[in-house]
Each structure stands twice: as C-alpha cells, then as structure tokens.
Design an enzyme around this catalytic site. Structure first.
Site, PDB file in Angstrom:
ATOM      1  N   GLY A  16      49.104 -12.886 119.052  1.00 45.82           N
ATOM      2  CA  GLY A  16      49.810 -12.474 120.259  1.00 45.82           C
ATOM      3  C   GLY A  16      51.090 -11.775 119.878  1.00 45.82           C
ATOM      4  CD  GLU A  17      51.903  -6.821 120.922  1.00 42.00           C
ATOM      5  OE1 GLU A  17      52.876  -6.103 120.621  1.00 42.00           O
ATOM      6  OE2 GLU A  17      50.728  -6.443 120.859  1.00 42.00           O
ATOM      7  N   GLY A  18      55.256 -10.517 121.476  1.00 44.59           N
ATOM      8  CA  GLY A  18      56.274 -10.609 122.515  1.00 44.59           C
ATOM      9  C   GLY A  18      57.275  -9.493 122.359  1.00 44.59           C
ATOM     10  CB  ALA A  19      60.568  -8.971 123.949  1.00 44.24           C
ATOM     11  CE1 TYR A  20      64.298  -9.191 122.038  1.00 46.63           C
ATOM     12  CE2 TYR A  20      63.918 -11.531 122.347  1.00 46.63           C
ATOM     13  CZ  TYR A  20      64.541 -10.356 122.727  1.00 46.63           C
ATOM     14  OH  TYR A  20      65.387 -10.347 123.797  1.00 46.63           O
ATOM     15  N   GLY A  21      58.564  -9.589 118.441  1.00 43.78           N
ATOM     16  CA  GLY A  21      57.714  -9.748 117.260  1.00 43.78           C
ATOM     17  C   GLY A  21      56.299 -10.121 117.638  1.00 43.78           C
ATOM     18  CD  GLU A  22      53.151  -8.529 114.049  1.00 44.68           C
ATOM     19  OE1 GLU A  22      52.977  -7.545 114.805  1.00 44.68           O
ATOM     20  OE2 GLU A  22      52.954  -8.491 112.824  1.00 44.68           O
ATOM     21  CE  LYS A  38      58.204 -16.039 119.527  1.00 45.19           C
ATOM     22  NZ  LYS A  38      58.715 -16.858 120.661  1.00 45.19           N
ATOM     23  CG  ASP A 130      58.114 -16.066 131.589  1.00 46.71           C
ATOM     24  OD1 ASP A 130      57.709 -15.646 132.696  1.00 46.71           O
ATOM     25  OD2 ASP A 130      57.955 -15.424 130.529  1.00 46.71           O
TER      26      ASP A 130
END
Length: 459
Positions: A16-22, A38, A130
C-alpha cells in the site's frame, strides 16, 4: 524478493502507499515471520518528521487485538522504516462488492470489531479521525485491525477533554460538525463508523461530502426511496439513522450501538448453512469468506525501489518495446547486512524472482486476475481499453501503468496496474493508489468486463 538484512528478505511488491511513502512486506528467512514495513521518504515533502513522530508516539502505546501492532522504527538521513503487524487479507474495501456490499453476518462481525478497537482508543483518550475501509485491515484469521494513525490525536489527558478544530479525514466519512465548528472527538469517529456500515451492507457511499444534494436530502428526510437507503432493512435503517444524527450529542455511543437489536441479532445460522456447524472457527471463517467474495485472490504488484519518471509513450507498440527492454535490466536495492532490521544503511543490489512459492506470502486481493495472452499482447489490450474509457494513463517503464480518473463524486481516483510474469503465467494486478476504495472496485469491475476475452476463466 531482495535482501533487507542478514535474516530478513523484502518483497519488492508494494502492499500500500500513503502521502509520504509506501508499505512493503519483509519475511524472516528462518522462521517465515512476516512484518509490514512502512517506508517514509523525507525527500518528498518538507517538515513531515513532526507528523510522523506524532503518529509513532500515539501508535506505540496501543495494544489491542483490533489495532495493528507497532513493532519499532529505524531512521536514516532521508528515509525512515516503521515496522508494523502484517494483515494478509488487505484492506476492508477489498471485501466489499461494489453496489452489493457483503452479507449482514460479515458486516456485523466487522462492525463489532471496529467498535471494540475504537472503544479502546477512546478510553485511552485517542481519536482516530480517518476511519474508512481503506484504513481497516483484515488479518489471516479474519480479524479486523484499525491502522494508519497519521491523523490521530489526543483529546483527553488526566481526565480533561478538549474540543478539536482541525478539519481532517476523508470527506464522504467525515461528520458534518468537523467543517462547521470545534467538535467533540468521539462522536466524529462514531459517525465515520456509520458510513462504513452503509458501505459494507450496500457497496455504496451515501454522499461525497456534507454539501452535496444527497446529504441535503438526508437532512430533509427525502432520501428513503433511493440507494443506498432503499437496500437496507428496517432494523438496519434504525441503527444507521441513530448513528448518523446531525447533532453530535444525540448520536449513539459505542455501547449503545453494540446493544442495538441489529448488532445483537444472531447471524450464525447463515454461517452454518454455508460451512456446517461442526467446523472449527477458523475453517468456518475461511469458508464463509470464500462464499462471500466468490473470487480467488492472490498477490500484489511490482514496483521499483528506485523509481523512474512516468512518461506517456507515443504508441502502444512503443510502450511494449520500452517495458520489455527496461524490465529485463532492472535491479532493486535496499539496506542489507544489518545486525538487525532496525539498524544500518548499507546498500547492495540483489534480486530473487517472483515464484508461486513466495507469491503466496503476499497480501490477498480481489482486484487481480490471470490472462490467457502473453506479456506484450496483454499490455496492448489493456492500454487499448484504457484509451476507450478515456482514462489518463502513464507508465514508469517497469511494467506499472498509473491510471488517473475521477469517481462519481468528482474526487480524484488513481490506481496502478502491473502485468507480472509468474513462471509462465501472466497476472494482471490492480491496486488503489489514491481515492475511494469502493469507487476503485467499480472501475476495476468495468475494466475486467472489457478484458473478458483474455481473462482466464478457471483462475
């Protein structure tokens, strides 16, 4: 797979990935123990270290069966590695069939587990802010785990509560008070749970935000004859209406939700009809899971740890040529030869090919399928279909195609496709990158229908 430390291997596939990394999977060579890693890239955005530190400080104090476990962290100059519990069945939205949802039995089970985890957080004075299916993970035993504490904060300390004023979260799941005034923490999280329950039972979201026509119709009581509301029974509507009360002080508490008749109804007979009452709990769960999803799920996609720029090829022929040339000469890199996985930063290039043996380690998803065509023909057909849908798409030269569009609420939706060769078979894997998981599943279903001529029917 690539060598991460002397005792640990890292799958190059992304979870998965987010705003700052994977997030990637690391596996112990000797015990086969699995940990989610992460990877935060501090070069992507300035001043994110404060945000990451706050997330870690909160997450490390949490110990509950319905919350992803935090194991530790390792910092480097421009990167940080955070080690978390691995949930092999992936995000909750993978279990939700678009426009259909899931059985009441499964939805009730997940709702209870979500509320149990949330009650633990609230008792500690922590609010998540969230809650959505993309942040709810399912482990191999079918247990829901709350994850991603990037927006979490402390609302109670030494018995004193404070109101919150930060407008944060994901719009379709946000309580209306978040956008209007300082708000109480607990009711805002509970509202999000109500939206998650609707998504689980109907495969739809009721609105895109609290300014749209659908939400206004809800507040005016002119909504009951349209979807998703028309799909719900009276007992379910009774519960959801009491959760989605506009005035936060009148919203049900977690204890009140758990004591609602719908939450206490015994759906076990439905499970026994599917798998038999004499099965073990784990076997009953796994069999029920297969019956609910009706899809065999396997493995995620491949990415570069050293990304190359995304470029739209001039033609499909050029795309196929570029990918075939580039993918045969790609190396992957990560730190190796550590005393343990929390230390060191040496780099070495090494790679182990993806096989059926290590393929089975990876996260299970519904958004992938095998095809009967070869690598080149698969890419050609896939990209032709993407052009038919008028989607914006780019490739980074590794076999990954990034697709950009919008959902029905006009919110940005980005997902990635990889065409992967596994010992003579071709797998087409789709993974959400940004946006609503349910909207992504709808897009995936339409794409798969258009690719039906090349989809392997007995996957």
């Amino acid at each position: 797979m690539i060598e991460f430390t002397d005792d640990w291997m890292m799958h190059k596939s992304i979870l998965g990935e987010g705003a700052y990394g994977e997030v990637k999977l690391i596996v112990n060579k000797h015990t086969n123990e699995k940990v989610a890693c992460k990877i935060i890239n501090y070069g992507k955005e300035e001043n994110i270290s404060i945000t990451i530190n706050k997330e870690v400080v909160i997450h490390k104090i949490l110990h509950h069966e319905n919350i992803i476990k935090y194991f530790g962290r390792r910092k480097e100059q421009l990167k940080e590695y955070i080690y978390l519990e691995y949930a092999s069945r992936g995000e909750l939205f993978q279990m939700i069939e678009p426009d259909v949802g899931m059985s009441s039995c499964l939805a009730q089970l997940y709702m209870k587990q979500l509320l149990n985890g949330l009650q633990y957080l609230h008792n500690l004075g922590v609010v998540h802010r969230d809650i959505k299916p993309e942040n709810l993970l399912i482990n191999e035993e079918g247990v829901l785990k709350i994850s991603d504490f990037g927006m979490a904060t402390i609302f109670r300390s030494k018995g004193r509560e404070r109101l919150l004023d930060r407008k944060c979260g994901t719009k379709p799941y946000c309580a209306p008070e978040i956008f209007l005034r300082p708000y109480k923490a607990q009711p805002a999280d509970i509202w999000s749970c109500g939206i998650v329950l609707i998504a689980m039972l109907t495969g739809e979201l009721p609105w895109g935000d609290t300014t749209c026509e659908e939400f206004i119709n809800y507040t005016n009581d002119t909504y009951i004859t349209v979807t998703p509301w028309s799909k719900l029974g009276n007992a379910t509507l009774s519960l959801i209406r009491k959760i989605l009360v506009i005035e936060p002080s009148k919203r049900l508490t977690i204890d009140q939700i758990l004591n609602h008749p719908w939450m206490k109804y015994d759906f076990e007979d439905n499970k026994r009809d599917v798998v038999g009452s004499n099965s073990s709990p784990v076997k009953r769960w796994n069999s029920m899971l297969e019956a609910e999803t009706r899809v065999h799920r396997t493995n995620p996609n491949v990415i570069l740890s050293q990304p190359t720029p995304a470029v739209r090829p001039t033609s499909i022929d050029q795309l196929v040529t570029d990918l075939r040339t580039n993918r045969e000469s790609i190396c992957f890199s990560q730190p190796t030869h550590n005393e343990n996985m929390f230390l060191s930063s040496q780099i070495q290039f090494s790679e182990t090919p993806l096989t059926k043996d290590n393929f089975s380690n990876l996260i299970k998803r519904m958004t992938r399928f095998y095809v009967t065509t070869n690598y080149e023909k698969t890419l050609e057909v896939l990209c032709s279909v993407l052009d038919t849908f008028h989607y914006n798409w780019q490739t980074d030269g590794t076999g990954a195609v990034t697709i950009s569009t919008v959902d029905l609420m006009k919110n940005q939706l980005i997902f990635k496709t990889n065409v992967i060769e596994i010992q003579g078979k071709i797998l087409v894997d789709f993974r959400l990158s940004k946006g609503c998981g349910i909207a992504f599943k709808k897009k995936f279903k339409k794409l798969k229908e258009c690719l039906d001529d090349i989809v392997e029917k007995n996957e």
